[in-house]
Write an enzyme that holds these catalytic residues in place. Sequence first.
Site, short mmCIF file in Angstrom:
data_model
loop_
_atom_site.label_atom_id
_atom_site.label_comp_id
_atom_site.label_asym_id
_atom_site.label_seq_id
_atom_site.Cartn_x
_atom_site.Cartn_y
_atom_site.Cartn_z
CE LYS A 49 -71.65 -17.67 29.01
NZ LYS A 49 -72.87 -17.31 28.27
NE ARG A 150 -77.51 -18.51 22.61
CZ ARG A 150 -76.59 -17.99 23.41
NH1 ARG A 150 -75.36 -17.80 22.97
NH2 ARG A 150 -76.88 -17.64 24.65
CE1 TYR A 279 -41.75 -24.13 14.16
CE2 TYR A 279 -43.31 -23.07 15.67
CZ TYR A 279 -42.47 -24.14 15.34
OH TYR A 279 -42.36 -25.19 16.20
CG MET A 327 -48.87 -25.24 21.10
SD MET A 327 -48.88 -27.01 20.81
CE MET A 327 -49.48 -27.10 19.14
C1 LIG Z 1 -73.24 -16.01 28.77
C2 LIG Z 1 -74.63 -15.64 29.10
C3 LIG Z 1 -74.87 -14.55 29.95
C4 LIG Z 1 -73.79 -13.62 30.48
O1 LIG Z 1 -73.45 -12.67 29.47
P1 LIG Z 1 -72.43 -11.47 29.77
O2 LIG Z 1 -72.53 -10.62 28.55
O3 LIG Z 1 -71.07 -12.07 29.90
O4 LIG Z 1 -72.88 -10.79 31.00
C5 LIG Z 1 -76.20 -14.34 30.33
N1 LIG Z 1 -77.20 -15.12 29.87
C6 LIG Z 1 -76.99 -16.15 29.03
C7 LIG Z 1 -78.14 -16.96 28.56
C8 LIG Z 1 -75.70 -16.44 28.60
O5 LIG Z 1 -75.49 -17.44 27.75
#
Ligand SMILES: *Cc1c(COP(=O)(O)O)cnc(C)c1O
Length: 401
Positions: A49, A150, A279, A327
């Site tokens: 991701k 979550r 800046y 930036m």
């Molecule tokens: C991002 C994520 C992971 C990976 O987590 P790491 O700590 O980077 O290994 C695993 N499971 C879910 C549901 C995640 O959102």
Amino acid sequence: MLSWEQTPSLEPMRCCRAWVEIDLAALRHNVQQLRGVLPASTQLMAVVKADAYGHGAVTVAQTVLQAGAAWLGVATVPEGIELRAAGIQAPILVMGAVNSTEEMQAIAHWRLQPTLVNPKQALVFSETLAKLSAARPLGVHLKIDTGMTRLGFPWAEAVDFVRFVHQLPHLKIDSLYSHLATADDPNPATMQLQQQRFTAAVESLQRQHLLPPRLHLANTAATLADPTLHYDLVRVGLGLYGVYPAPHLQTQVDLQPVIQIKARITHLKAVPAGTGISYGHQYVCDRPIRLAVVGIGYADGVPRILSNRLQVIVKGHLAQQIGAITMDQLMLDVTGIPNLQEGDVVTLLGRDGSHTLSPDDWAAMANTISWEILCGFKHRLPRIAVEQALPAPAQPRIGPG
Ligand SMILES: *Cc1c(COP(=O)(O)O)cnc(C)c1O
């Protein structure tokens, strides 16, 4: 070492300002190390991701699949589509919430696998697939909340949830999973409580003959912390990229950093004592200095909060960053570093000579975590794949000296 041909769409001048180097040999090494702690019955899901934590999702996905990862994990539907559009065939789990019918249609079209977190969402999915007259059932993953608070259906009601999805047409339950909130904490109490809840859900599903074919719970930290958390699949992100989730988990495997951030000196000049820099003139030099302007800034992923704290490596020497990081550019005090020229490369993260700078160093200074540092490097920086020999393991010195 760099192959500019790999980014043909980028003008060379833009490539030259700053870039990310991705060490594919280190990435493969990390996959092998992580697989080494898993039993043969546990598969590795590479979490790619956020553009593979800033490393470039397609290249990372192709490399880790070759190295033995079996699954890919993404957060969003477009992230999954990017991988499919690049020709990647491996199963892809979308771990984020998917609620719109447009996203559901895209999931079906691209053969991605969604995370379902409640019965209503599963029903809408099933109906969407019915309208598409999908030939094959879609693999889906049911997520329960065991304490992360979550995404996820309440763990104590897992049986009702699984039973409901089980009877829906067009959906095939591929896994049951949950996510840990404190796996990187040396105190395992909360993680163990989550595991107990997961186990309770699994046992009640077993009694009802509703057990999904796959179970998974572990992120990188849990994968390293406790083999009883491995189940059928582990979802590993950070560790793939050669970064440890916590100091106490460093002993398990040898992970090598994959990313290096490099930029060029674009301008060099002498600056007299008393001159304000950047800046706000946050920094005023108290003596005459030699100043280097470097073509990288906070829009590229160098956190502005590191202004006046960051150190970078210039030809094997540490140099202090001074003045506000802007930036697209930042300034260095390079007084005393010999033979510098405009165009010389500086290393912001990575290794040069005897110095190494890691995402953990930045995270500590910026009061954040290495995950956030890594995914700050976005598409503006071209990514160059390199194959670097891994440093040889330390050898005992032979002979005197
Ligand atoms: C991002 C994520 C992971 C990976 O987590 P790491 O700590 O980077 O290994 C695993 N499971 C879910 C549901 C995640 O959102």
